[in-house]
Scaffold this motif. Structure first.
Motif, PDB file in Angstrom:
ATOM      1  N   ALA A   1       0.914  -1.275  -0.014  1.00  0.00           N
ATOM      2  CA  ALA A   1       0.130   0.095  -0.022  1.00  0.00           C
ATOM      3  C   ALA A   1       0.977   1.280   0.058  1.00  0.00           C
ATOM      4  CB  ALA A   1      -0.810   0.128   1.381  1.00  0.00           C
ATOM      5  N   GLN A   2       2.146   1.241   0.584  1.00  0.00           N
ATOM      6  CA  GLN A   2       3.076   2.254   0.712  1.00  0.00           C
ATOM      7  C   GLN A   2       3.527   2.692  -0.611  1.00  0.00           C
ATOM      8  OE1 GLN A   2       5.482   1.314   4.046  1.00  0.00           O
ATOM      9  NE2 GLN A   2       4.338   2.064   5.402  1.00  0.00           N
ATOM     10  N   TRP A   3       3.775   1.498  -1.189  1.00  0.00           N
ATOM     11  CA  TRP A   3       4.467   1.712  -2.801  1.00  0.00           C
ATOM     12  C   TRP A   3       3.463   2.159  -3.598  1.00  0.00           C
ATOM     13  CZ3 TRP A   3       8.825   2.146  -4.874  1.00  0.00           C
ATOM     14  CH2 TRP A   3       9.907   1.896  -4.434  1.00  0.00           C
ATOM     15  N   VAL A   4       2.222   1.650  -3.409  1.00  0.00           N
ATOM     16  CA  VAL A   4       1.198   2.236  -4.368  1.00  0.00           C
ATOM     17  C   VAL A   4       1.026   3.583  -4.303  1.00  0.00           C
ATOM     18  CG1 VAL A   4      -1.366   2.223  -4.796  1.00  0.00           C
ATOM     19  CG2 VAL A   4       0.005  -0.231  -4.678  1.00  0.00           C
ATOM     20  N   ALA A   5       0.920   4.025  -2.831  1.00  0.00           N
ATOM     21  CA  ALA A   5       0.800   5.487  -2.687  1.00  0.00           C
ATOM     22  C   ALA A   5       1.942   6.455  -3.056  1.00  0.00           C
ATOM     23  CB  ALA A   5       0.790   5.898  -1.165  1.00  0.00           C
ATOM     24  N   LEU A   6       3.097   5.717  -2.819  1.00  0.00           N
ATOM     25  CA  LEU A   6       4.365   6.428  -3.532  1.00  0.00           C
ATOM     26  C   LEU A   6       4.356   6.675  -5.073  1.00  0.00           C
ATOM     27  CD1 LEU A   6       7.164   7.734  -2.816  1.00  0.00           C
ATOM     28  CD2 LEU A   6       8.127   5.450  -2.927  1.00  0.00           C
ATOM     29  N   GLU A   7       4.071   5.698  -5.573  1.00  0.00           N
ATOM     30  CA  GLU A   7       3.998   5.459  -7.110  1.00  0.00           C
ATOM     31  C   GLU A   7       2.906   6.496  -7.730  1.00  0.00           C
ATOM     32  OE1 GLU A   7       3.825   1.524  -8.549  1.00  0.00           O
ATOM     33  OE2 GLU A   7       5.455   1.001  -7.474  1.00  0.00           O
ATOM     34  N   ASP A   8       1.754   6.583  -6.999  1.00  0.00           N
ATOM     35  CA  ASP A   8       0.544   7.376  -7.440  1.00  0.00           C
ATOM     36  C   ASP A   8       1.242   9.025  -7.392  1.00  0.00           C
ATOM     37  OD1 ASP A   8      -0.905   5.517  -8.118  1.00  0.00           O
ATOM     38  OD2 ASP A   8      -2.172   5.511  -6.293  1.00  0.00           O
ATOM     39  N   ASN A   9       1.680   9.247  -6.194  1.00  0.00           N
ATOM     40  CA  ASN A   9       2.450  10.522  -5.856  1.00  0.00           C
ATOM     41  C   ASN A   9       3.402  11.025  -6.687  1.00  0.00           C
ATOM     42  OD1 ASN A   9       0.834  11.088  -3.636  1.00  0.00           O
ATOM     43  ND2 ASN A   9       2.432  10.093  -2.182  1.00  0.00           N
ATOM     44  N   VAL A  10       4.372  10.153  -7.041  1.00  0.00           N
ATOM     45  CA  VAL A  10       5.652  10.439  -8.335  1.00  0.00           C
ATOM     46  C   VAL A  10       4.722  10.802  -9.382  1.00  0.00           C
ATOM     47  CG1 VAL A  10       7.216   9.551  -9.565  1.00  0.00           C
ATOM     48  CG2 VAL A  10       7.153   8.953  -6.985  1.00  0.00           C
ATOM     49  N   GLN A  11       3.876   9.745  -9.816  1.00  0.00           N
ATOM     50  CA  GLN A  11       3.149   9.862 -11.138  1.00  0.00           C
ATOM     51  C   GLN A  11       2.645  11.299 -11.249  1.00  0.00           C
ATOM     52  OE1 GLN A  11       0.034   7.195 -11.913  1.00  0.00           O
ATOM     53  NE2 GLN A  11       0.169   7.145 -14.222  1.00  0.00           N
TER      54      GLN A  11
END
Length: 699
Positions: free
Chosen positions: A161-171
């Motif tokens: 979940a943390q990585w999904v949130a990070l990738e969404d933020n970066v995107q």
């Protein structure tokens, strides 16, 4: 009988009507209590941006995440920091929604390869912060890749979940950058703009002027009328736009800080504790029982202690007691437990055995002992770490890199810093049982281990009750604003003001955590006295709401007090201008005017339009603008400036050399404008997005 029969025959209808009436009454009462409509979601929504609701649950999760990041940098959060985090999270949320809608309209996207590049090859600042090696200060690409790989197999799903949130933020961040770049690419400065800018910065004017300040007009000669207020308000209406609703309240504070007697009593107690620490045989237990701060006792190097201890403990003998001493509202005593020469940093690797998945702590210890024996007999440490390790380091052969003191938990840290290079040791911590190999120890310096007992100086119950009773007595005699003022004057209390307080504001001057007071202010009506006593820090506070300024353009009544000095200046200006016009009439030179009004002629040289400052006076945009639009050797009409009335004569203009490099000036202007794009674009979009902010209901 007729009535009873009527009721029996229509009982069903009556019951339905009664139930319906009860439901409506319930909804009405609920709406009245909450001050909102039937279908309002303001109790579950933090706000609304461009028609998109922001739920409290989602927003609060972001606040928690940002708070944790802030704590990692600052150590702890006070009320001001918490307010900052909430405000910053709100701005991120608003800008995120607004920009997302814009980028979706334009069809801007970020491809998969681009995301990988932003995460691992050319990482964003956010990714760098998470995966920076603490020792080298460089981005740890291997650690980032290992963490991303582990996320796919994480049984709890938390890492995923943390990585999904990070990738969404970066995107989204990258998409936003593309949008801003599109706007920046649309900036264009033509040759005429460049030439005007060059002229404004380099054309010189020499002039003379006479000047008299508005303040030179005696107050007895000035009568400020309602028409003056209205005139000034209408001319300057654009200045009075309130970005958000604000409220102003007056308050009195009753001090509950520790008294002299409280200080004496605390000193007696801390002296007894000091004697107990001196004779203690179990310092860790003594600290745990007697100290307000329950922090672990660890080795620290010079510079890590507070100055009072840092200056004495590194030259003291074991058992030395320093204190009691007073520091930041707290009494402290320190005992030197140990002093030694220790490595500055350690390079190590480990295998973490999880007791939960190993059948308990005893079995985990047995597994660790077996692995230790295997390694000491030549087994491959990295292979065993990959097979038996239970944390992210297993994918790197258990490698923990090089770390200094304070990077690991105390038990782990003590073991690796006290051991020797090449040693294999086992240590049990709250995370499990570790099999550790000390690969390298770097540097050496003196470290000390201190037992520190601290006791905050706090007010006694007698002191607190005395202050509270005074506040209670004041409140009981102040049911309205008039009584509030009368009682404050009668008791000689200093009325303080919380002026133009915003809905989410967390602190006021002298009141660090004033959220409850601010919340009350936003539920109260003008003239209301607080229905409770607010316990803020070492004060008990009673308040009265004196003003409400709505969002949007404020009324004349709202700003009347604020503009009073300016309106007075306007009235003085009218009197002064009439004097000038009388003296200018028929005059052929500044010298004649100066003589009539009793001032001197002042010469000025080499002023440029781009820097409209009259030396020794002030910035006078209107006056300098008028000067650059005048003909030489003519006496001007009286000009109303910011500081007073001016009459001038232009002596000469000096034109600059022809602009040789128009392209360079255009580039400089475009760069200057581009630097303002980010904030300017967001503000424009925000104004059109109809942002509704309900945060004050939750924070």
């Amino acid at each position: 009988m007729g009535i009873m029969g009527f009721l029996r025959n229509r009982a069903g209808v009556i019951i339905v009507i009664a139930i319906g009436f009860a439901i409506v009454a319930f909804l009405l009462s609920d709406a009245i209590r909450s001050g909102q409509g039937f279908i309002s979601d303001s109790r579950t929504e933090v706000g609304e941006v461009a028609g998109e609701s922001v739920s409290y649950k989602d927003f609060n999760q972001r606040v928690d995440q940002n708070s944790q990041q802030f704590k990692q940098q600052m150590g702890s959060l006070n009320s001001q920091m918490t307010s900052y985090v909430v405000e910053n999270t709100w701005n991120q949320t608003v800008s995120g929604i607004i920009l997302k809608k814009q980028t979706e309209k334009l069809g801007l996207v970020v491809g998969g390869d681009e995301i990988v590049d932003l995460l691992f090859n050319n990482p964003t600042q956010q990714v760098k912060q998470i995966f920076t090696n603490q020792q080298t200060g460089e981005f740890d690409r291997a650690s980032a890749l290992s963490s991303r790989k582990s996320a796919d197999t994480d049984p709890s799903g938390q890492l995923k979940a943390q990585w999904v949130a990070l990738e969404d933020n970066v995107q989204q961040q990258r998409v936003n950058e593309k949008y801003i770049n599109l706007v920046k690419n649309g900036i264009y400065v033509n040759s005429l703009d460049a030439k005007d800018d060059y002229t404004n910065r380099n054309k010189l004017v020499n002039f003379e002027y006479v000047f008299k300040e508005y303040a030179s007009v005696p107050e007895k000669d000035v009568i400020v009328t309602d028409a003056d207020y209205k005139e000034y308000y209408e001319q300057n209406k654009y200045k009075f736009k309130n970005a958000t609703e604000t409220r102003t309240f007056e308050y009195v504070a009753f001090n509950a800080a520790p008294s002299k007697q409280d200080t004496l009593d605390a000193k007696v107690k801390i002296d007894k504790i000091a004697e107990g620490l001196r004779t203690s045989t179990n310092d860790s237990l003594f600290v745990a029982i007697n100290s307000d701060t329950k922090s672990p006792i660890v080795y620290q190097k010079k510079g890590q202690l507070e100055p009072a201890l840092d200056s004495v403990m590194f030259g003291a003998s074991k058992g030395f007691i320093y204190g009691p001493f007073f520091s930041n509202g707290t009494y402290k005593i320190a005992k030197l437990i140990d002093s030694r020469i220790s490595p500055d940093s350690v390079k190590a690797r480990h295998i973490l055995i999880n007791p939960a998945s190993s059948g308990g702590l005893d079995k985990a210890k047995a597994t660790a002992d077996s692995l230790k024996n295997l390694i000491q007999n030549g087994a491959d440490f990295a292979a065993l770490a990959a097979k038996f390790g239970t944390d992210a380091s297993k994918d790197k052969g258990g490698d923990l890199g090089t770390f200094g003191r304070g990077a690991m938990i105390p038990a782990f840290e003590d073991a690796v810093f006290a051991g020797t290079t090449g040693q294999i040791i086992t240590v049990a911590t709250q995370f499990g049982v570790h099999v550790i190999e000390i690969e390298k120890q770097i540097g050496s310096s003196q470290v000390v281990k201190l037992a520190i007992v601290d006791k905050a100086l706090a007010p006694s119950s007698v002191t607190e009750q005395g202050a509270y009773q005074k506040a209670q007595s004041f409140l009981s005699n102040a049911s309205n604003a008039k009584q509030f003022d009368e009682n404050a004057k009668k008791e000689g209390l200093n009325k303080l003001v919380g002026e133009n307080v915003t809905p989410i504001q967390g602190s006021l001057l002298g009141l660090e955590d004033a959220r409850n007071l601010v919340r009350w202010a936003y539920k109260a009506d003008k003239g209301d006295v607080s229905n409770e006593i607010f316990d803020i820090g070492d004060k008990y506070v009673v308040a009265v709401l004196t003003a409400i300024k709505p969002e949007g353009t404020l009324s004349l009544e709202d700003v009347k007090k604020q503009i009073e000095p300016d309106v007075k200046r306007l009235a003085q200006g009218k009197v002064l201008k009439a004097q000038f016009e009388k003296n200018v009439s028929g005059a052929t030179s500044l010298a004649q005017i100066a003589q009539k009004i009793g001032v001197q002629v002042t010469p000025v040289e080499n002023v440029v339009f781009a820097n409209p400052v009259i030396p020794g006076v002030a910035q006078e945009n209107k006056v300098i603008g008028s000067i650059f639009g005048s003909q030489p050797n003519k006496v001007s009409k009286p000009i109303e400036g910011d500081r007073g009335i001016y009459v001038y004569t232009v002596k000469s203009f000096t034109n600059p050399a022809p602009l040789a490099n128009v392209l360079k000036v255009k580039e400089q202007m475009e760069q200057a404008i581009a630097q303002q794009v980010d904030g300017a674009v967001f503000e424009v979009l925000k104004q059109k997005a109809k942002v509704k902010d309900n945060r004050a209901n939750f924070y």
